[in-house]
Write an enzyme that holds these catalytic residues in place. Structure first.
Site, PDB file in Angstrom:
ATOM      1  N   LYS A  11     -11.515 -71.327 -41.027  1.00  0.00           N
ATOM      2  CA  LYS A  11     -11.644 -71.515 -42.466  1.00  0.00           C
ATOM      3  C   LYS A  11     -11.598 -72.991 -42.809  1.00  0.00           C
ATOM      4  O   LYS A  11     -10.764 -73.730 -42.302  1.00  0.00           O
ATOM      5  CB  LYS A  11     -10.510 -70.794 -43.200  1.00  0.00           C
ATOM      6  CG  LYS A  11     -10.732 -70.834 -44.707  1.00  0.00           C
ATOM      7  CD  LYS A  11      -9.673 -70.086 -45.475  1.00  0.00           C
ATOM      8  CE  LYS A  11      -9.626 -70.386 -46.949  1.00  0.00           C
ATOM      9  NZ  LYS A  11     -10.848 -70.642 -47.670  1.00  0.00           N
ATOM     10  N   GLY A  13     -10.559 -74.996 -45.584  1.00  0.00           N
ATOM     11  CA  GLY A  13      -9.843 -74.945 -46.856  1.00  0.00           C
ATOM     12  C   GLY A  13     -10.032 -76.247 -47.603  1.00  0.00           C
ATOM     13  O   GLY A  13     -10.799 -77.116 -47.189  1.00  0.00           O
ATOM     14  N   ALA A  14      -9.299 -76.371 -48.702  1.00  0.00           N
ATOM     15  CA  ALA A  14      -9.425 -77.586 -49.488  1.00  0.00           C
ATOM     16  C   ALA A  14      -8.699 -78.723 -48.789  1.00  0.00           C
ATOM     17  O   ALA A  14      -9.140 -79.861 -48.788  1.00  0.00           O
ATOM     18  CB  ALA A  14      -8.848 -77.362 -50.868  1.00  0.00           C
ATOM     19  N   GLU A  15      -7.566 -78.395 -48.182  1.00  0.00           N
ATOM     20  CA  GLU A  15      -6.711 -79.435 -47.653  1.00  0.00           C
ATOM     21  C   GLU A  15      -6.871 -79.622 -46.164  1.00  0.00           C
ATOM     22  O   GLU A  15      -6.729 -80.711 -45.637  1.00  0.00           O
ATOM     23  CB  GLU A  15      -5.270 -79.005 -47.929  1.00  0.00           C
ATOM     24  CG  GLU A  15      -4.452 -80.037 -48.596  1.00  0.00           C
ATOM     25  CD  GLU A  15      -3.029 -79.908 -48.180  1.00  0.00           C
ATOM     26  OE1 GLU A  15      -2.495 -78.789 -48.214  1.00  0.00           O
ATOM     27  OE2 GLU A  15      -2.458 -80.932 -47.802  1.00  0.00           O
ATOM     28  N   ALA A  16      -7.134 -78.517 -45.497  1.00  0.00           N
ATOM     29  CA  ALA A  16      -7.167 -78.570 -44.047  1.00  0.00           C
ATOM     30  C   ALA A  16      -8.213 -77.603 -43.532  1.00  0.00           C
ATOM     31  O   ALA A  16      -8.626 -76.689 -44.240  1.00  0.00           O
ATOM     32  CB  ALA A  16      -5.805 -78.178 -43.492  1.00  0.00           C
ATOM     33  N   LYS A  27      -4.438 -68.216 -27.134  1.00  0.00           N
ATOM     34  CA  LYS A  27      -5.282 -68.328 -28.320  1.00  0.00           C
ATOM     35  C   LYS A  27      -4.402 -68.794 -29.489  1.00  0.00           C
ATOM     36  O   LYS A  27      -3.381 -68.171 -29.785  1.00  0.00           O
ATOM     37  CB  LYS A  27      -5.907 -66.967 -28.632  1.00  0.00           C
ATOM     38  CG  LYS A  27      -7.337 -67.085 -29.094  1.00  0.00           C
ATOM     39  CD  LYS A  27      -7.903 -65.718 -29.369  1.00  0.00           C
ATOM     40  CE  LYS A  27      -9.417 -65.709 -29.298  1.00  0.00           C
ATOM     41  NZ  LYS A  27      -9.947 -64.354 -29.475  1.00  0.00           N
ATOM     42  N   ASP A 128       3.104 -73.114 -52.971  1.00  0.00           N
ATOM     43  CA  ASP A 128       1.714 -72.696 -53.168  1.00  0.00           C
ATOM     44  C   ASP A 128       1.597 -71.195 -52.946  1.00  0.00           C
ATOM     45  O   ASP A 128       0.841 -70.725 -52.098  1.00  0.00           O
ATOM     46  CB  ASP A 128       0.798 -73.460 -52.215  1.00  0.00           C
ATOM     47  CG  ASP A 128      -0.679 -73.329 -52.592  1.00  0.00           C
ATOM     48  OD1 ASP A 128      -0.959 -72.836 -53.699  1.00  0.00           O
ATOM     49  OD2 ASP A 128      -1.541 -73.701 -51.776  1.00  0.00           O
TER      50      ASP A 128
END
Lengths: 222, 339
Positions: A11, A13-16, A27, A128
């Site tokens: 993914k 994301g916005a931050e990472a 894994k 968050d």
């Protein structure tokens, strides 16, 4: 052979960005906070470093509070990277939809409320709380992730903001069920922290909402 | 069926804060007129009663100019729209009174428009954006909104003061003065452009929300200490607050996965903020749109346009029920014009 395919972007994301990769033939999820070009490099590095360290600390502290979180294997501060356990399951965001029976939904939300209660009781705020940061695994456990904006604090104000964010996230993403969901969250929360404390935090949420812009309850001047 | 339908021609009145604006549009979205007059306080911020007095004083002149620019007579209008809220009570009531009088006198329907929705809808009209994540930043508002299951939802906002307010108060503290056609933010931006050293200020992001009041107090404190260069302070304040708001906007884009971003409100005029939002839009393959200044600031055209959209869906408001709504939140608004 399937090593060749990794790492895979899980993914952005916005931050990472989250990648699935192998680490010592296990894994894992690699969470990398990459540099943000929009803000000054100096400020950016400070924020990324702070949040990486903080998140790693809080992820393990949360376990002590009795809140399931991914286990951390490795932290590289220089590249703002955390390597952690891969969690199987479904984002709660995708579950709280119409297809979930009301009772199950209520139970899930109460469980989330309990976990938030445990965090707060231990002295952590998540920072968050949204349904995208919670994963339900096949055994029915809810796992909290993404503690980058978390804090160690016992302030009622911080707890109130934490739950206010949860409420708002429910409203914007699951508005149909937001009311019943938040009620269930608060019930689960009260079961852990006790009625008195839950009430105090609940009042705080009201106060925080009134402080915001354009709240009907703010002042009766009409 | 054979009845000839008069072309829709809507006059919108905006009066939520310091601007008194009148816009005239037709149903094709053609802007026939957009006139406004801004109240300039001698000192300090907006005094609601004084601003309302200003609106009452300039209203007939602004209306006259709007009719002149549009080249129409009042009798050509088919619809009146007014900003019903949120905003300052005395200012809203002044605009509402004028709107009611016009609607009653001309015998045409009245529509109450939510100010924030007005900003989004005119933004979409001007830029061609269809379904954006909107960052609306002004002196009174700081919010991130996107359309989701039947309504505009608020994904993030300020927990206390608005971003434009934060910049304005700081600008006044350091002695900048608001002039006609030169907002305080513009003067601050010029100073900030000369700053070089980043001074540490609180960076307060809480989930998708930000908090600015503590940061403002800290910045004023640093200024009063006299130990810092003013340009560096302006630079640092801007970098800090814009980074915060950009961060939460990016969160909203990632969360909603929308392919368009719309930047609007008075603070949208700031080049530095524009460039930051543009960077994150690009990073998430979203198209970046910034609303032209005339329509990003408070204006009558946005009220007229939203009034047209609402009225086409059969929405209007009887005069006796057209009370202003000081704290009318965006997500409470019914928006049947969006499928």
């Amino acid at each position: 052979m399937d090593r060749v395919a990794l790492p895979v972007l899980l993914k952005k994301g916005a931050e990472a960005s989250l990648f699935i990769d192998y680490w010592h033939s296990r894994k894992v999820v690699v969470k990398k906070r990459s540099a943000k070009k929009y803000r000054p490099a100096e400020l950016d590095l400070k924020i990324r470093t702070y949040r990486t360290i903080h998140e790693a600390q809080l992820l393990s502290e949360a376990k002590k509070a009795g809140v399931p979180t991914p286990t951390i294997f490795f932290v590289d501060i220089k590249s703002s990277t955390i390597i952690m356990e891969m969690i199987d399951g479904e984002q709660v965001k995708r579950l709280i939809g119409a297809e979930l029976p009301e009772k199950v939904r209520g139970g899930l939300c109460a469980k989330i409320g309990e976990l938030i209660g445990r965090l707060h009781h231990y002295g952590i705020v998540h920072g968050d709380l949204t349904t995208s940061n919670m994963i339900l695994n096949p055994e029915g456990k809810v796992i909290f992730v993404d503690f980058g904006l978390g804090e160690k604090t016992r302030e009622v104000e911080a707890r109130g903001v934490d739950l206010h964010l949860m409420k708002r996230a429910l409203k914007s993403t699951h508005h149909k069920f937001a009311k019943e969901c938040f009620r269930a969250v608060m019930k689960g929360y009260a079961d852990v922290v006790g009625k008195k404390e839950a009430e105090e935090v609940s009042n705080k949420i009201g106060e925080i909402e009134k402080r915001g812009r354009y709240n009907e309850k703010r002042r009766k001047d009409q | 069926m054979a009845k000839t339908v008069k072309e829709v021609c809507c006059l919108g009145i905006e009066s939520t804060a310091d601007d008194f604006g009148v816009g005239i549009l037709n149903s094709n979205g053609k802007i026939l007129a957009n006139v406004s007059d801004c109240y300039l306080p001698e000192t300090g911020g907006i005094h609601p009663r004084e601003a309302a007095r200003h609106h009452a004083e300039v209203s007939s002149q602004v209306l006259r100019e709007a009719f002149q620019n549009a080249g129409i007579r009042p009798a050509d209008l088919t619809l009146i729209a007014f900003s019903q809220g949120p905003g300052l009570g005395p200012c809203l009531r002044t605009g509402a009174t004028i709107a009611r009088v016009l609607a009653a006198y001309l015998g045409i329907p009245l529509v109450g428009v939510n100010h924030s929705i007005g900003h989004i809808e005119i933004g979409k009209l001007m830029t061609g954006a269809k379904d954006p994540v909107t960052l609306y930043v002004s002196g009174g508002n700081t919010l991130i909104s996107a359309f989701d299951s039947g309504r505009y939802r608020v994904f993030g906002e300020t927990l206390d003061i608005a971003l434009g307010n934060c910049l304005d108060v700081f600008a006044r503290e350091i002695g900048l003065k608001q002039k006609k056609h030169v907002p305080l933010g513009a003067s601050l931006e010029q100073l900030a452009a000369k700053g070089k050293n980043l001074i540490t200020l609180p960076y307060v992001v809480k989930g998708m929300d930000i908090s600015l009041s503590g940061l403002l107090t800290a910045a004023i404190g640093l200024f009063k200490s006299g130990e810092y260069n003013i340009e560096d302070l302006c630079f640092s304040l801007q970098e800090n607050v814009f980074s915060m708001v950009t961060e939460i906007t990016e969160r909203a884009i990632a969360h909603t996965e929308k392919k368009e971003v719309l930047l609007t409100g008075g603070v949208a005029a700031n080049r530095r903020l524009q460039s930051m939002i543009e960077v994150i839009a690009e990073e998430h393959d979203s198209r970046f749109n910034v609303v032209p200044l005339e329509f990003a600031m408070d204006n009558g055209a946005m009220i007229a346009w939203t009034g047209i959209l609402a009225h086409a869906q059969g929405l209007s408001i009887p005069i006796e029920k057209s009370f202003v709504r000081l704290r009318w939140r965006l997500e409470e608004v019914n928006t049947p014009w969006i499928e």
